[in-house]
Design a protein around this motif. Structure first.
Motif, PDB file in Angstrom:
ATOM      1  N   PRO B 148      43.394  31.050  45.812  1.00 16.35           N
ATOM      2  CA  PRO B 148      43.932  31.508  47.082  1.00 16.35           C
ATOM      3  C   PRO B 148      43.575  33.003  46.758  1.00 16.35           C
ATOM      4  O   PRO B 148      43.511  33.523  47.972  1.00 16.35           O
ATOM      5  CB  PRO B 148      44.714  30.739  46.720  1.00 16.35           C
ATOM      6  CG  PRO B 148      44.994  30.462  45.076  1.00 16.35           C
ATOM      7  CD  PRO B 148      44.464  30.046  44.611  1.00 16.35           C
ATOM      8  N   ALA B 149      42.577  33.784  45.525  1.00 18.23           N
ATOM      9  CA  ALA B 149      42.786  35.258  46.101  1.00 18.23           C
ATOM     10  C   ALA B 149      41.494  35.200  46.689  1.00 18.23           C
ATOM     11  O   ALA B 149      41.038  36.512  46.857  1.00 18.23           O
ATOM     12  CB  ALA B 149      42.479  35.853  44.302  1.00 18.23           C
ATOM     13  N   ASN B 150      40.476  34.154  46.769  1.00 22.65           N
ATOM     14  CA  ASN B 150      39.194  34.696  47.263  1.00 22.65           C
ATOM     15  C   ASN B 150      39.125  34.059  48.490  1.00 22.65           C
ATOM     16  O   ASN B 150      39.170  32.793  48.759  1.00 22.65           O
ATOM     17  CB  ASN B 150      38.117  33.944  46.048  1.00 22.65           C
ATOM     18  CG  ASN B 150      37.814  35.304  45.254  1.00 22.65           C
ATOM     19  OD1 ASN B 150      36.207  36.575  45.714  1.00 22.65           O
ATOM     20  ND2 ASN B 150      38.414  35.428  44.445  1.00 22.65           N
ATOM     21  N   PRO B 151      38.065  34.702  49.508  1.00 20.90           N
ATOM     22  CA  PRO B 151      37.246  33.338  50.339  1.00 20.90           C
ATOM     23  C   PRO B 151      36.609  32.129  49.845  1.00 20.90           C
ATOM     24  O   PRO B 151      36.129  32.668  48.763  1.00 20.90           O
ATOM     25  CB  PRO B 151      36.627  34.768  51.321  1.00 20.90           C
ATOM     26  CG  PRO B 151      37.604  35.870  51.226  1.00 20.90           C
ATOM     27  CD  PRO B 151      37.580  35.564  49.866  1.00 20.90           C
ATOM     28  N   PRO B 152      36.829  30.933  50.825  1.00 22.30           N
ATOM     29  CA  PRO B 152      36.004  29.752  50.748  1.00 22.30           C
ATOM     30  C   PRO B 152      34.878  30.184  49.873  1.00 22.30           C
ATOM     31  O   PRO B 152      34.121  31.211  51.009  1.00 22.30           O
ATOM     32  CB  PRO B 152      36.263  29.362  50.989  1.00 22.30           C
ATOM     33  CG  PRO B 152      37.528  29.510  52.484  1.00 22.30           C
ATOM     34  CD  PRO B 152      37.461  30.561  52.038  1.00 22.30           C
ATOM     35  N   HIS B 182      49.075  34.850  40.296  1.00 19.15           N
ATOM     36  CA  HIS B 182      47.846  34.290  40.178  1.00 19.15           C
ATOM     37  C   HIS B 182      46.743  34.108  38.462  1.00 19.15           C
ATOM     38  O   HIS B 182      47.161  34.779  38.297  1.00 19.15           O
ATOM     39  CB  HIS B 182      47.129  34.977  41.442  1.00 19.15           C
ATOM     40  CG  HIS B 182      45.387  34.390  41.315  1.00 19.15           C
ATOM     41  ND1 HIS B 182      44.770  35.410  40.971  1.00 19.15           N
ATOM     42  CD2 HIS B 182      45.193  33.178  41.793  1.00 19.15           C
ATOM     43  CE1 HIS B 182      43.694  33.913  40.900  1.00 19.15           C
ATOM     44  NE2 HIS B 182      43.525  33.779  41.508  1.00 19.15           N
ATOM     45  N   TRP B 184      43.039  31.872  38.296  1.00 13.32           N
ATOM     46  CA  TRP B 184      41.672  30.852  38.196  1.00 13.32           C
ATOM     47  C   TRP B 184      41.014  30.804  37.572  1.00 13.32           C
ATOM     48  O   TRP B 184      40.734  32.321  36.960  1.00 13.32           O
ATOM     49  CB  TRP B 184      41.255  31.549  40.080  1.00 13.32           C
ATOM     50  CG  TRP B 184      41.134  30.209  40.770  1.00 13.32           C
ATOM     51  CD1 TRP B 184      39.063  29.248  40.655  1.00 13.32           C
ATOM     52  CD2 TRP B 184      41.564  28.969  41.366  1.00 13.32           C
ATOM     53  NE1 TRP B 184      39.559  28.535  42.071  1.00 13.32           N
ATOM     54  CE2 TRP B 184      41.008  27.439  41.487  1.00 13.32           C
ATOM     55  CE3 TRP B 184      42.497  28.699  41.343  1.00 13.32           C
ATOM     56  CZ2 TRP B 184      40.944  26.505  42.762  1.00 13.32           C
ATOM     57  CZ3 TRP B 184      43.496  27.540  42.273  1.00 13.32           C
ATOM     58  CH2 TRP B 184      42.564  26.554  42.377  1.00 13.32           C
TER      59      TRP B 184
END
Lengths: 156, 536
Positions: B148-152, B182, B184
């Motif tokens: 969720p911290a980065n664009p897909p 966060h 990941w």
């Protein structure tokens, strides 16, 4: 029989004695843990073979300067208690010569078979066998997966 | 002595030079790359020996000054709290990086617009996105989609399974979850399956001194084999002294010293600089001429200015239970909870927490001795045992902003083994960076304690942490405010290109290699599209 010719040895007996004393003052033996001291002959040999001559000369010179300042004599002339006093001084030192020597002793100590074995580590290179690492607790990620995207959206 | 002319001359065979060679090969131009270092034999990497920790601090040290190989050049960094790290050889810095492989965020290209500091880039995230994807295929990425911290950004056909969390990352993840922050699995340039002839990671744990397994994506085993099979010529142990100009002000070749130390001239129609954010300004400043008395393509005066590192904080926690020790790659998880600007924190911009698992016994002892946790003498072993395999933690990679007074210049007296003036670094840590480092250390300590750590050891800035060298030949549309244009061509010399971290406008708060390579693909793609009018 050794391959070394005595006259070619980069360090003299006094230097070796000093190195052995300081190394053991830093890391003494601990029989209860089956840990040798850093002046164990095999480890000391590794230290002396690994050391750059200039580095070892520097620590010897530093210790002798300190001995003169603190004790008023060379390291070689100091008695046991005086040497321990020197070791206490060295332990609190941040001098580059001391830091370099500490790094050297630690590198050689913690690659010795007996030391690694006592720590429960295999005495071997990482490659080619490698290691197992557990997959881990992936369920911890579930809460993060539910989070909405939070990077800043930028207009072109 | 003069060599046969070539169409494209690339200087540097590291992260970006390899990309350029591979991407231009389809043009059928004659391409030569000059690299001052050697090929590295993976069987020589420290992890092939029981003395791997000692060798990683010596001949495979990240510091060129400590390493001191004949293929290295010295760097005067006495006027900087952060020392330069690099590796000179085929693969360059990718030989000694840890494969932590984040992308920039879209906001990183719009720093001025969003936060009122530094400058916007002349390109944006969307422009680079297809090149990021192309690079991911070539390097081979392990990770997990859905951050969720980065664009897909993942094509699932490309992505390999993430690296194991192990006990260390699990402990840290518990801490970040407890704080509601966060985290990941990291995007990592480390193969977890067979990829392009590379074997999967077997957790050697010594990524920072070269991967003997070949799982880590260094460009000597990714791009270079493909480029060379297509006909690119790579000459090693060839150190370039200066780039020369013809009467029209176009680059026409380079003077270099070959592996025998003989001076050679290589004529070229196009010259591409790929020698990192210190090596590139050094070479440009060493290439003085009547037309450019202050260094090649330096009419802006910005060559060597705006040097950015990433100031690093290192934060480690001691846990009550045994964790992974030195086993497993350092890369495992990241947190970008504090990445985007929030002025209530007391600074602008942000940072990434990069968790980096554990360490070997010698490094553990040095950590304990250095932080006063392990004394000399009879208590050495008892206190060492408290740390043995119980330490894990993270680094904070803080965004550095460009400042004119942070520079790479030429040292007055220091030279390399060929007598070429060496670079001198002058760098001051900014107030913004200091606040960011302090904030990062405080938050990391909270997370580690929440995960169960009973003792915390921190250090900032990390003195040996000058891995990322950026900003010293920045890109932009205004020739007065930048060295190269928006597609990497020097404003002043229309057949000279720069494709390494020098062209970064800002640094973002992440490791730069993935972006450097995406930029190199983008720039060489621009070149291919403009071949008919490349010098207009």
């Amino acid at each position: 029989m050794t391959n070394n010719i005595a006259s070619d040895a980069p360090f003299d007996a006094a230097q070796k004695e000093l190195v052995a004393f300081v190394a053991a003052a830093m890391i003494p033996a601990d029989a209860s843990r089956n840990m040798p001291a850093a002046d164990h002959p095999r480890i000391l040999r590794d230290i002396l073979q690994t050391a750059v001559a200039a580095e070892l000369a520097a620590i010897c010179a530093y210790v002798n300067r300190l001995a003169h300042n603190v004790l008023g004599c060379d390291f070689a002339r100091a008695n046991f208690d005086q040497k321990n006093e020197l070791a206490n001084n060295l332990a609190g030192s941040n001098a580059p010569e001391v830091r370099g020597f500490v790094s050297l002793v630690v590198q050689c100590y913690f690659r010795d078979d007996r030391v690694l074995g006592a720590l429960g580590l295999e005495a071997r290179a990482p490659f080619p066998k490698g290691y197992d690492v557990p997959t881990g607790e992936w369920d911890l990620l579930e809460t993060v997966k539910r989070r909405q995207p939070f990077y800043r959206v930028v207009d072109r | 002595m003069s060599q046969q002319p070539v169409d494209v001359l690339i200087i540097g065979a590291g992260a970006s030079g390899a990309v350029a060679a591979w991407n231009l090969v389809e043009t059928r131009m004659r391409i030569v790359c000059l690299e001052q270092g050697d090929w590295v034999n993976p069987s020589d990497y420290p992890s092939t020996g029981q003395d791997w920790e000692a060798r990683s601090w010596g001949e495979y040290s990240v510091s060129p000054n400590r390493r001191g190989r004949a293929t290295d050049y010295p760097v005067n960094d006495t006027d900087s709290p952060i020392a330069v790290s690099n590796f000179n050889g085929v693969g360059g810095g990718t030989i000694l990086y840890n494969g932590h492989f984040p992308r920039f965020h879209p906001s990183d290209f719009r720093v001025k617009t969003l936060d009122g500091v530094a400058d916007d880039w002349p390109i944006d995230y969307a422009t680079l996105a297809p090149f990021y994807a192309q690079n991911d295929q070539m390097m081979g990425i392990a990770g997990l989609a859905g951050d969720p911290a980065n664009p897909p950004h993942f094509d699932n056909d490309v992505l390999m399974p993430p690296l194991p969390l192990g006990k260390s990352a699990s402990a840290m993840a518990r801490g970040f979850n407890a704080q509601g922050w966060h985290w990941w699995p990291s995007d990592a340039a480390i193969a977890t399956q067979e990829h392009d002839g590379r074997a999967p990671c077997i957790n050697l744990g010594a990524c920072l001194s070269g991967c003997a397994q070949g799982a880590k994506a260094s460009t000597d085993i990714t791009y270079w084999p493909h480029a060379m099979r297509q006909g690119v010529e790579l000459r090693t142990r060839c150190r370039v002294r200066e780039i020369t100009l013809d009467d029209a002000g176009m680059a026409n070749g380079v003077w270099y010293y070959d592996q025998d130390g003989a001076e050679q001239f290589q004529q070229a129609a196009v010259v591409i600089l790929a020698t990192n954010g210190v090596g590139t300004p050094r070479l440009m400043l060493n290439s003085k001429s009547e037309r450019f008395p202050n260094g090649l393509a330096n009419s802006s005066g910005l060559v060597g200015k705006n040097l950015m590192f990433h100031p690093y904080a290192m934060i480690r926690g001691v846990f009550p239970e045994a964790l992974d020790g030195h086993r497993g790659p350092g890369a495992c998880i990241w947190s970008q909870e504090f990445y985007e600007t929030d002025l209530s924190r007391g600074f602008v911009r942000g940072f990434t927490f990069e968790m980096n698992r554990g360490m070997g016994p010698a490094a553990t002892a040095m950590l304990g001795l250095g932080h006063g946790r392990i004394p000399w003498g009879e208590d050495f072993h008892r206190m060492y045992a408290r740390l043995h395999e119980r330490v894990t933690g993270m680094v904070a990679i803080c965004e550095d902003l460009p400042e004119l007074h942070n520079t790479v210049t030429l040292d007055d007296t220091l030279v390399d083994s060929h007598g070429i003036p060496a670079p001198k670094i002058s760098y001051t840590l900014s107030d913004n960076s200091r606040k960011m480092l302090d904030y990062a250390m405080a938050r990391a300590a909270e997370a580690l304690r929440a995960g169960g750590a009973t003792d915390i050891m921190s250090e900032a800035p990390l003195g040996v942490g000058g891995w990322h060298l950026m900003g010293t030949a920045r890109m932009g549309v205004d020739p007065a405010k930048s060295v190269v244009n928006e597609w990497g061509r020097a404003h002043d010399v229309k057949n000279l290109f720069v494709i390494d971290g020098s062209i970064f406008v800002t640094s973002a708060g992440v490791n730069p290699t993935r972006t450097i390579q995406a930029l190199a693909l983008y720039i060489t793609d621009c070149m291919k599209k403009r071949l008919a009018n490349l010098f207009d």
